[in-house]
Design a protein around this motif. Structure first.
Motif, PDB file in Angstrom:
ATOM      1  N   ASN A 128      24.224  22.450  57.124  1.00  0.00           N
ATOM      2  CA  ASN A 128      25.049  23.413  57.863  1.00  0.00           C
ATOM      3  C   ASN A 128      26.025  24.119  56.930  1.00  0.00           C
ATOM      4  O   ASN A 128      26.243  25.326  57.048  1.00  0.00           O
ATOM      5  CB  ASN A 128      25.819  22.711  58.985  1.00  0.00           C
ATOM      6  N   GLU A 129      26.613  23.351  56.007  1.00  0.00           N
ATOM      7  CA  GLU A 129      27.551  23.958  55.030  1.00  0.00           C
ATOM      8  C   GLU A 129      26.842  25.020  54.194  1.00  0.00           C
ATOM      9  O   GLU A 129      27.370  26.089  53.934  1.00  0.00           O
ATOM     10  CB  GLU A 129      28.085  22.893  54.073  1.00  0.00           C
ATOM     11  N   LEU A 130      25.609  24.690  53.772  1.00  0.00           N
ATOM     12  CA  LEU A 130      24.829  25.630  52.958  1.00  0.00           C
ATOM     13  C   LEU A 130      24.503  26.894  53.758  1.00  0.00           C
ATOM     14  O   LEU A 130      24.632  28.013  53.244  1.00  0.00           O
ATOM     15  CB  LEU A 130      23.545  24.945  52.473  1.00  0.00           C
ATOM     16  N   VAL A 131      24.108  26.706  55.009  1.00  0.00           N
ATOM     17  CA  VAL A 131      23.789  27.859  55.867  1.00  0.00           C
ATOM     18  C   VAL A 131      25.026  28.745  56.011  1.00  0.00           C
ATOM     19  O   VAL A 131      24.940  29.973  55.917  1.00  0.00           O
ATOM     20  CB  VAL A 131      23.271  27.386  57.255  1.00  0.00           C
ATOM     21  N   GLN A 132      26.181  28.107  56.198  1.00  0.00           N
ATOM     22  CA  GLN A 132      27.426  28.886  56.318  1.00  0.00           C
ATOM     23  C   GLN A 132      27.706  29.674  55.047  1.00  0.00           C
ATOM     24  O   GLN A 132      28.132  30.824  55.097  1.00  0.00           O
ATOM     25  CB  GLN A 132      28.600  27.954  56.595  1.00  0.00           C
ATOM     26  N   GLU A 133      27.479  29.024  53.901  1.00  0.00           N
ATOM     27  CA  GLU A 133      27.720  29.698  52.627  1.00  0.00           C
ATOM     28  C   GLU A 133      26.802  30.925  52.486  1.00  0.00           C
ATOM     29  O   GLU A 133      27.246  31.998  52.059  1.00  0.00           O
ATOM     30  CB  GLU A 133      27.475  28.709  51.471  1.00  0.00           C
ATOM     31  N   ILE A 134      25.547  30.755  52.853  1.00  0.00           N
ATOM     32  CA  ILE A 134      24.580  31.867  52.726  1.00  0.00           C
ATOM     33  C   ILE A 134      24.914  32.984  53.721  1.00  0.00           C
ATOM     34  O   ILE A 134      24.984  34.156  53.342  1.00  0.00           O
ATOM     35  CB  ILE A 134      23.129  31.359  52.919  1.00  0.00           C
ATOM     36  N   THR A 135      25.147  32.611  54.973  1.00  0.00           N
ATOM     37  CA  THR A 135      25.404  33.652  55.978  1.00  0.00           C
ATOM     38  C   THR A 135      26.753  34.318  55.714  1.00  0.00           C
ATOM     39  O   THR A 135      26.906  35.522  55.918  1.00  0.00           O
ATOM     40  CB  THR A 135      25.322  33.100  57.420  1.00  0.00           C
ATOM     41  N   GLY A 136      27.717  33.530  55.206  1.00  0.00           N
ATOM     42  CA  GLY A 136      29.040  34.077  54.861  1.00  0.00           C
ATOM     43  C   GLY A 136      28.945  35.151  53.782  1.00  0.00           C
ATOM     44  O   GLY A 136      29.763  36.072  53.725  1.00  0.00           O
TER      45      GLY A 136
END
Ligand code: NAI
Length: 247
Positions: A43-51
């Motif tokens: 989830n953290e990685l997804v947030q980093e990418i979408t951010g």
């Protein structure tokens, strides 16, 4: 080397080389399905990418579990419509001299590092065949090419990945799907952080470029193999090892 409009699935994406591959694929414009067991890290990685303006979604799964691989890949295809690029990166070590190696440690390494790749390939290939385009990238290891004392299970699994790569390349080449392997040498990640400084220093002495590699060094090779520019390369093992093994 734009990967715009492409969808990539990266296994073992929660940390290390897999995480960096996911970030780099996203940076090149691909939508990334990130898979590993740890939902929170994904989830953290997804947030980093979408951010950063990219597209990503998390699929928590154990690559050694056939049902989880099936349902995870099904969910990723349902979400993104297809998978163009598969990076079989998830891997573990359970080091021990072969005389003392427990059967469970042999089986765990073979299942996580090799059987998982067969399962993921089998489940993404229908999507690639349908569109007559695909890139399969298996992360093997220099120790699958030259062996390593204390790593009979790991070396066997990584050598197996090279055989798998060449067989798949022959099976699906006519459908414009390539299958290649990347063989990292000594890369600075959690997997190698457990090794003693003494061992690291002696490893560096075997590396002509005089340094250990970074996850970005490996991700650059994966991005290239996934690109249009690599469309005539298949069944190849691309060394990313600083010259540790040549030829
Ligand atoms: P790492 O330990 O940091 O990352 C491994 C990843 O695989 C993690 O995300 C972990 O959660 C995931 N994983 C492990 N078992 C899993 C399972 N059953 N289901 C789902 N995910 C699972 O290690 P690193 O260094 O990033 O390794 C990535 C790949 O690169 C591995 O296949 C490794 O064998 C290979 N490699 C690494 C080298 C190095 O020097 N670090 C050298 C050569 C190859």
């Amino acid at each position: 080397m734009s990967l715009a409009q492409r969808v990539a699935l990266v296994t073992g994406a929660s940390q290390g080389i897999g995480r960096t591959c996911a970030l780099r694929f996203a940076k090149e414009g691909a939508a990334v399905a990130v898979a590993a067991r740890n939902q929170e890290k994904l989830n953290e990685l997804v947030q980093e990418i979408t951010g950063a303006g990219g597209k990503a979604a998390a699929f928590a799964l154990d690559v050694a579990d056939e049902e989880q691989v099936k349902s995870g890949i099904k969910a990723a295809i349902a979400q993104f419509g297809k998978i163009d690029i598969l990076v079989n990166n998830a891997g573990i070590t359970r080091d021990q001299l072969v005389m003392r190696m427990k059967r469970a440690d042999w089986d765990a390494v073979l299942q996580t590092n090799l059987t998982s790749a067969y399962l993921c390939i089998q489940n993404v290939i229908p999507s690639m065949l349908k569109q007559r385009w695909g890139r399969i990238i298996n992360i093997t290891s220099v120790f699958g090419q030259m062996g390593q004392a204390g790593q009979a299970n790991y070396a066997a699994s990584k050598a197996g990945l090279i055989g798998l790569t060449m067989a798949i390349a022959r099976e699906v080449g006519s459908r414009n799907i390539t299958c290649n392997a990347v063989a990292p040498g000594f890369i600075e990640t959690a997997m190698t952080a457990v090794l003693s400084d003494e061992l690291k220093q002696s490893a560096i002495k075997q590396i002509p470029l005089g340094r250990v590699g970074t996850p970005d060094d490996v991700a650059s090779a994966a991005v290239f193999l996934a690109s249009e520019e690599a469309s005539y390369i298949t069944g190849h093992v691309l060394n990313v090892n600083g010259g540790m093994l040549m030829g």
